[in-house]
Design an enzyme around this catalytic site. Structure first.
Site, PDB file in Angstrom:
ATOM      1  N   TYR A  58      -0.850  29.483  33.227  1.00 19.98           N
ATOM      2  CA  TYR A  58      -2.013  29.638  34.108  1.00 19.98           C
ATOM      3  C   TYR A  58      -2.659  31.000  33.803  1.00 19.98           C
ATOM      4  O   TYR A  58      -2.295  32.031  34.376  1.00 19.98           O
ATOM      5  CB  TYR A  58      -1.635  29.583  35.585  1.00 19.98           C
ATOM      6  CG  TYR A  58      -0.908  28.328  36.024  1.00 19.98           C
ATOM      7  CD1 TYR A  58      -0.839  27.188  35.216  1.00 19.98           C
ATOM      8  CD2 TYR A  58      -0.280  28.273  37.263  1.00 19.98           C
ATOM      9  CE1 TYR A  58      -0.166  26.051  35.629  1.00 19.98           C
ATOM     10  CE2 TYR A  58       0.387  27.135  37.685  1.00 19.98           C
ATOM     11  CZ  TYR A  58       0.446  26.036  36.872  1.00 19.98           C
ATOM     12  OH  TYR A  58       1.126  24.914  37.284  1.00 19.98           O
ATOM     13  N   SER A 154      10.972  21.300  34.819  1.00 24.97           N
ATOM     14  CA  SER A 154       9.694  20.615  35.052  1.00 24.97           C
ATOM     15  C   SER A 154       9.370  19.738  33.844  1.00 24.97           C
ATOM     16  O   SER A 154       9.654  20.119  32.703  1.00 24.97           O
ATOM     17  CB  SER A 154       8.597  21.659  35.259  1.00 24.97           C
ATOM     18  OG  SER A 154       7.347  21.058  35.469  1.00 24.97           O
ATOM     19  N   ASN A 155       8.788  18.578  34.108  1.00 24.40           N
ATOM     20  CA  ASN A 155       8.399  17.649  33.034  1.00 24.40           C
ATOM     21  C   ASN A 155       9.591  17.147  32.221  1.00 24.40           C
ATOM     22  O   ASN A 155       9.440  16.794  31.049  1.00 24.40           O
ATOM     23  CB  ASN A 155       7.370  18.303  32.099  1.00 24.40           C
ATOM     24  CG  ASN A 155       6.080  18.658  32.814  1.00 24.40           C
ATOM     25  OD1 ASN A 155       5.332  17.786  33.237  1.00 24.40           O
ATOM     26  ND2 ASN A 155       5.823  19.960  32.968  1.00 24.40           N
ATOM     27  N   PRO A 204      -0.334  16.235  43.451  1.00 30.28           N
ATOM     28  CA  PRO A 204      -0.113  15.453  44.669  1.00 30.28           C
ATOM     29  C   PRO A 204      -1.384  14.774  45.184  1.00 30.28           C
ATOM     30  O   PRO A 204      -1.306  13.747  45.871  1.00 30.28           O
ATOM     31  CB  PRO A 204       0.399  16.486  45.678  1.00 30.28           C
ATOM     32  CG  PRO A 204      -0.156  17.791  45.194  1.00 30.28           C
ATOM     33  CD  PRO A 204      -0.134  17.688  43.705  1.00 30.28           C
ATOM     34  N   LEU A 205      -2.555  15.343  44.854  1.00 32.38           N
ATOM     35  CA  LEU A 205      -3.813  14.740  45.284  1.00 32.38           C
ATOM     36  C   LEU A 205      -4.457  13.932  44.157  1.00 32.38           C
ATOM     37  O   LEU A 205      -5.638  13.568  44.220  1.00 32.38           O
ATOM     38  CB  LEU A 205      -4.770  15.815  45.803  1.00 32.38           C
ATOM     39  CG  LEU A 205      -4.241  16.566  47.038  1.00 32.38           C
ATOM     40  CD1 LEU A 205      -5.149  17.729  47.399  1.00 32.38           C
ATOM     41  CD2 LEU A 205      -4.082  15.619  48.227  1.00 32.38           C
TER      42      LEU A 205
END
Length: 313
Positions: A58, A154-155, A204-205
Site C-alpha cells: 500500500y 494471507s492469500n 468485504p463489500l
C-alpha cells in the site's frame, strides 16, 4: 465495546477495523489526498475503531509511515496494527518468503511505523519454494524476540494454511470473502474454526457491489467499474442475484435507520466465522459512516434472512 481475541495470541481488537489501502496507496488508487489519510485514521480512533490493516504494497511503505505518524500521538498499547509483506523490492517485487527476507521486512516495517512491535504480521502471499511451516517458524522466532505479537497468512490456499499451521502456530488468516464470495472459502472457514484461527475477510463489500449504490439496471456500469474488473468473472446472472439480495437488505436496513453498507458490515460482525471486518475508506466521513455499523444490532431472523438472500453464493 466487544473485544475479539486473535487466535491463540494475547491480541484483542474491535470487531470492526479499517483497511488502509487508500491511506498513502498512491500506486493503487488515483487522486488520493494524503491529508485525507491522516484525517480518516484519526476519525477511526475517535469512533472507537482500534484495528488498522495495512501492507508494504500500500504505497510501497507509505501507508505504514502515515499510520506510524498518527499512532505516535496516541497510546500505542490501545491501537492494533496489522501489516503484511512478501513483495521483494530488490527483486522486481517478486514474492519472497525466505527467512532472510521476512526478518528484514519486519525490521523495515518497525522503522516505518515508528514502533518497537507489530501486533499482527502476515505473510502477504506464499512464494513457490519456501516450505510453509518454515515461514511460520521464522515468524515464531521474530515473535519470541518481541517484534510481533501474532502470526498471520494471507492469500494462502487451504492446503497451504494446513502446512503453515503444522505446529499450531498460525493465529489469523486473511482471505477474500463476502456475501457474494462464500463457497470458495467454505472448507477453509471450517478448518479455521476447528483450529482456533481467526479470520479476516478482504473485499468485504465486494469492491462496491454490496454498498447499495448499484441497482439491477446498472450491470454495464458495474462491469466497467474498477470493482467489476476486480471481481473478474462475475457474471450478469450473479449480478442480478446480488441485486435481489441487496433489495432485501434495503428493507432490513430501513428497520434500523441504517445504510446498506452498515447492514452488510453488521452481518459480518454477527457471523461467528469472522473475527474482524476491515472495510476501506477514502475519507473521514466514510469511516464515520462505517463505524455506525457497530450500532446496528441485527435480530437472529434478520441475520438468517440475509444469509438466505445470498445462499446461492
Amino acid at each position: 465495546m466487544k473485544q475479539i481475541k486473535i487466535g491463540k495470541s494475547d491480541v484483542y481488537t474491535t470487531p470492526l477495523g479499517l483497511g488502509t489501502n487508500k491511506v498513502g496507496g498512491h500506486n493503487l488508487f488515483q487522486n488520493l489526498d494524503e491529508q485525507d489519510g491522516y484525517d480518516l485514521l484519526r476519525e477511526a480512533l475517535k469512533q472507537g475503531i482500534n484495528f488498522f490493516d495495512t501492507a508494504y504494497v500500500y504505497g510501497l511503505g507509505r501507508s505504514e509511515e502515515i499510520i506510524g505518524d498518527v499512532v505516535h500521538d496516541y497510546d500505542r498499547s490501545k491501537v492494533i496494527i496489522a501489516t503484511k509483506a512478501a513483495q521483494d523490492k530488490s527483486h522486481d517485487m517478486a514474492i519472497n518468503n525466505s527467512p532472510e527476507f521476512i526478518k528484514s521486512a519486519v525490521d523495515e516495517v518497525l522503522l516505518r511505523l515508528k514502533t518497537d512491535y507489530i501486533d499482527i504480521f502476515y505473510i502477504h502471499f506464499p512464494d513457490k519454494d519456501t516450505p510453509k511451516d518454515q515461514v511460520i517458524e521464522t515468524l515464531d522466532e521474530i515473535r519470541k524476540a518481541g517484534k510481533i505479537r501474532a502470526i498471520g497468512v494471507s492469500n494462502f490456499s487451504l492446503a497451504q494454511i494446513k502446512e503453515a499451521n503444522k505446529n499450531g502456530k498460525v493465529d489469523i488468516v486473511e482471505d477474500q470473502f463476502s456475501l457474494v464470495h462464500q463457497a470458495p472459502v467454505k472448507e477453509e472457514l471450517k478448518y479455521l474454526q476447528e483450529n482456533n484461527i481467526s479470520f479476516v475477510p478482504f473485499f468485504p463489500l465486494a469492491s462496491g457491489l454490496l454498498t447499495g449504490k448499484y441497482y439491477l439496471k446498472d450491470w454495464e456500469k458495474f462491469k466497467n467499474s474498477d470493482g467489476g474488473q476486480l471481481l473478474g468473472d462475475f457474471s450478469e446472472e450473479q449480478y442480478e442475484d446480488a441485486m435481489k439480495g441487496i433489495d432485501g437488505i434495503r428493507k432490513i436496513a430501513a428497520n434500523h435507520q441504517a445504510t446498506v453498507t452498515q447492514t452488510v458490515l453488521a452481518w459480518y460482525m454477527a457471523n461467528p466465522a469472522i473475527s474482524v471486518v476491515i472495510p476501506g475508506a477514502r475519507n473521514a466521513d466514510q469511516v464515520k459512516s462505517n463505524a455506525a455499523a457497530m450500532k446496528v444490532d441485527l435480530t437472529s431472523d434478520e441475520y438468517q434472512k440475509i444469509d438466505q438472500l445470498f445462499s446461492n453464493f
